[in-house]
Design an enzyme around this catalytic site. Sequence first.
Site, PDB file in Angstrom:
ATOM      1  N   ASP A 443       0.731  -1.250   0.029  1.00 11.85           N
ATOM      2  CA  ASP A 443      -0.011   0.082  -0.002  1.00 11.85           C
ATOM      3  C   ASP A 443       0.995   1.046   0.131  1.00 11.85           C
ATOM      4  O   ASP A 443       0.283   2.192  -0.278  1.00 11.85           O
ATOM      5  CB  ASP A 443      -0.736  -0.141   1.303  1.00 11.85           C
ATOM      6  CG  ASP A 443      -2.259   0.461   0.860  1.00 11.85           C
ATOM      7  OD1 ASP A 443      -2.850   0.460  -0.411  1.00 11.85           O
ATOM      8  OD2 ASP A 443      -3.077   1.052   1.704  1.00 11.85           O
ATOM      9  N   ASP A 884     -11.888  -5.770  10.503  1.00 13.17           N
ATOM     10  CA  ASP A 884     -11.933  -7.172  10.531  1.00 13.17           C
ATOM     11  C   ASP A 884     -13.243  -7.559  11.348  1.00 13.17           C
ATOM     12  O   ASP A 884     -14.288  -8.456  10.936  1.00 13.17           O
ATOM     13  CB  ASP A 884     -10.909  -7.521  10.981  1.00 13.17           C
ATOM     14  CG  ASP A 884     -10.466  -7.069  12.656  1.00 13.17           C
ATOM     15  OD1 ASP A 884     -11.158  -6.109  12.698  1.00 13.17           O
ATOM     16  OD2 ASP A 884      -9.356  -7.177  12.953  1.00 13.17           O
TER      17      ASP A 884
END
EC number: 2.4.1.-
Length: 1181
Positions: A443, A884
């Site tokens: 990223d 998550d």
Amino acid sequence: MVKSAASQSPSPVTITVTPCKGSGDRSLGLTSPIPRASVITNQNSPLSSRATRRTSISSGNRRSNGDEGRYCSMSVEDLTAETTNSECVLSYTVHIPPTPDHQTVFASQESEEDEMLKGNSNQKSFLSGTIFTGGFKSVTRGHVIDCSMDRADPEKKSGQICWLKGCDEKVVHGRCECGFRICRDCYFDCITSGGGNCPGCKEPYRDINDDPETEEEDEEDEAKPLPQMGESKLDKRLSVVKSFKAQNQAGDFDHTRWLFETKGTYGYGNAVWPKDGYGIGSGGGGNGYETPPEFGERSKRPLTRKVSVSAAIISPYRLLIALRLVALGLFLTWRVRHPNREAMWLWGMSTTCELWFALSWLLDQLPKLCPVNRLTDLGVLKERFESPNLRNPKGRSDLPGIDVFVSTADPEKEPPLVTANTILSILAVDYPVEKLACYLSDDGGALLTFEALAQTASFASTWVPFCRKHNIEPRNPEAYFGQKRNFLKNKVRLDFVRERRRVKREYDEFKVRINSLPEAIRRRSDAYNVHEELRAKKKQMEMMMGNNPQETVIVPKATWMSDGSHWPGTWSSGETDNSRGDHAGIIQAMLAPPNAEPVYGAEADAENLIDTTDVDIRLPMLVYVSREKRPGYDHNKKAGAMNALVRTSAIMSNGPFILNLDCDHYIYNSMALREGMCFMLDRGGDRICYVQFPQRFEGIDPNDRYANHNTVFFDVSMRALDGLQGPMYVGTGCIFRRTALYGFSPPRATEHHGWLGRRKVKISLRRPKAMMKKDDEVSLPINGEYNEEENDDGDIESLLLPKRFGNSNSFVASIPVAEYQGRLIQDLQGKGKNSRPAGSLAVPREPLDAATVAEAISVISCFYEDKTEWGKRVGWIYGSVTEDVVTGYRMHNRGWRSIYCVTKRDAFRGTAPINLTDRLHQVLRWATGSVEIFFSRNNAIFATRRMKFLQRVAYFNVGMYPFTSLFLIVYCILPAISLFSGQFIVQSLDITFLIYLLSITLTLCMLSLLEIKWSGITLHEWWRNEQFWVIGGTSAHPAAVLQGLLKVIAGVDISFTLTSKSSAPEDGDDEFADLYVVKWSFLMVPPLTIMMVNMIAIAVGLARTLYSPFPQWSKLVGGVFFSFWVLCHLYPFAKGLMGRRGRVPTIVFVWSGLLSIIVSLLWVYINPPSGKQDYMQFQFP
């Protein structure tokens, strides 16, 4: 083109008869432009849809002038136009007979199969040497480089040379069934002077190509799906006896139950089983003709078993929960009815805190009522999916594919060596190579990560075969070579020591190369930048005709790749279009997809460190991905990166299952993927959305000062949730079902109605509904429903696809393929159910071409998710720093189930921050995400009826637990206030109060002991967890509540720094050096204040009682006991502030003692005890 199996083709000549335009046939780079043939014969199968949606890049797109530093524009539009406008020729082959001027050379011309393999090899080398970039307002480009880092010749590595010693000629194809590889000249020598025997097996040669059965055997190897048994016609020449057992009527054809009828007694070869059963099992049931023995019984055994906790443990555990709940109710009732009239404010605060603590304990304890354990059977998995059968005669793997995602963002905080070791453990995992693909998401777009991955791909060609040959565990080289144990244990090969020494030396050199990459990139970039600056100045001088330039030449400080071209990602100088938040999308296939057949290596030599003659040296596909980032677009941190990987992998490999790992979590158990797939492929596995593995950590201090192992959560709470609807997703070490990530509902679900959800209603969710609300979840359609459904429901579903998933047709076409490959086989699901035939996945994967990679570039662009449901209902969910938990909650809310897989050998291992400050910031991020969940639509209060009641309680507790910190801080200060004021939370230590307090404490201790018993944790781990609950509750949790309220009320954005991952310590360094480093943070202020206030209060309380003529010892004992309880829980925090043992700053003790004495004397002077005497008077001079 028609080809005879028995005819030789020494010199084929292609003759063009008729050119035609716009036929749409696709060129494969062969002599005849025939369309690609698919091994799937079922036209309704989704596996055939992928072959029709691909386009290929013509060989003319790649420049042939050898200018590797240039970009070659290959936009998707150009590719489509070039493919559709390509000429199609009708050609046939004329075989020229041998003449004096045209001698037949038996093996000089390569067969068509060899040509195809050669074309695939060239395509792989082209893909693995090309960086694909593109994005917003830019065309997709393919930059051809050599990124192999001096990788060895694949032909020599794979043993494609003659196996006779002293000969290094290329092997044309095997001449013997034993597989001994021999070149053309050596073959002629063996025929003429060697008696015609094979040097390998010593058997006479037989021309395999002249065998009329060869073509039929190749067709059998394709493992095509067979028709159902009810539709097949049996051979009329055979007399058969059929079993009438119902369980076998829907299964595969069983050779052991359809045999020739005979009266002889030849053991299991008889078709008629006698009534006496040959004396076996004749004692009961009357085993006659209808009950022959079950020879395939093992393959029908379940892959998994659920083992409940022993009733001798769980029954007292549940009883104690009920008793403690009653005791808490009686205690709180007594507290409310017996206020302290002398200190109502103290009584009110304490009672409020106790009521909240009781509620918090109840929410935490209720989901622990049904803990379970699970076991897997890997032997059954291998026999069912990797053993020869009628539909898979060669025994090729029928396991579904798995795409492994590894995420990293900053090479400075996440060392490339740690990421490289994680990648190596993935590439060496024990799973079919052709079914595995690894994707690294960078990223940050850093060149350091890119070149480190290229070095890793090069070293993997040595490390992976070494692991396979010697069955190495763990398959992380840093962890393996760092083990302090006898490495010769259970090793029987004579060459193990020698090869281990060679691989260890190679790994040390690999580490040196990885660690020197930052300096090498800096020096290289500086040299190129200086060169570019000189060129710019020279050009300016030429334009000024020798005059002094008035303007200073500004040359951007670029980051350069090793081939002398600009890195398309992030530059160290942070220029426009090349900064951390502004760069193009990048995809590089470091390792191309492997062949379907095993490739064996060669003997050890100068290029091969180890002998791999009997080892499969293929490597899984390895892809580098860096999504596009542009200013003005919200990139959604890790969740956005994971969704980009989901789309990229769907186009490039499309594995029906996805494994998510952090860059510092490596595979510790090479069989972990197989154990996880046991749950996905077992009966009822189509309702499982993910399999979560526990997190295990390395590098933790032996005392686990800050509860980094977190075993109470992973071994108690998560195991208990497995008995409900399944564990939560914790961000790493999780195998997902791809269709569940796409936002689809399970095929079947259960709705819970009535009081506490006790009435269950089972529903089927396969068919899509025409009338759907905006917030309704998407149901998963059956294969082919997108294009072949004729009713309105199918049309509505098709119209919603672009809005839901984006405008990529390739991605949409991959959805039914992934759904089909993730189905259960017919043996478990039955013929009439939604299943796939056995052996349907035992086919080669379609080759990866450049057009596919170009399509993958488009789905990682910064604007692709605009006006879609990515991050809302599809993929990882946005809007929380704990994406998550939210992602797992959404799946459970649709009715999916999850599984907690605790393996005997740890599946994954990672690192955790052992520094106090880093640990507090980690807990702060988790708690902030929980506060965001509490104030969002993801609060479990708004869950659907498909979620079980206790599962909803568990998710509600996840969002509520940070608010307990507000009451915990007050309760930790109350003992000090009590000592300062001379009052207590009760008017007197009544015997009833003491009995209630004792009963609550004893039941808590007994519950903890039983939890330790059924979970397997230790008492030390439980106590460390209790200590850090107080430390986190007085530091990080209240800060999280404050930040969450600011975000909800004032809209203040929350940003967190990436948690630093520690690299492996060098020899001689202290492994736990970071444990003693003191990094000051504002989070330390509340617990430090609580500690100081309680210590001073104890001194003040002792002084007042000692100097008082009427001491009230009961209040002193109560206050000191509770203050001591607070200080015991904060002891690890105090130890962390002291630094390294033996180096405690003396000034800390001096000032603490002086401050305590001064405050104590001031309190006694300001508020002297009653009945004071003159000699007790104190005055300042």
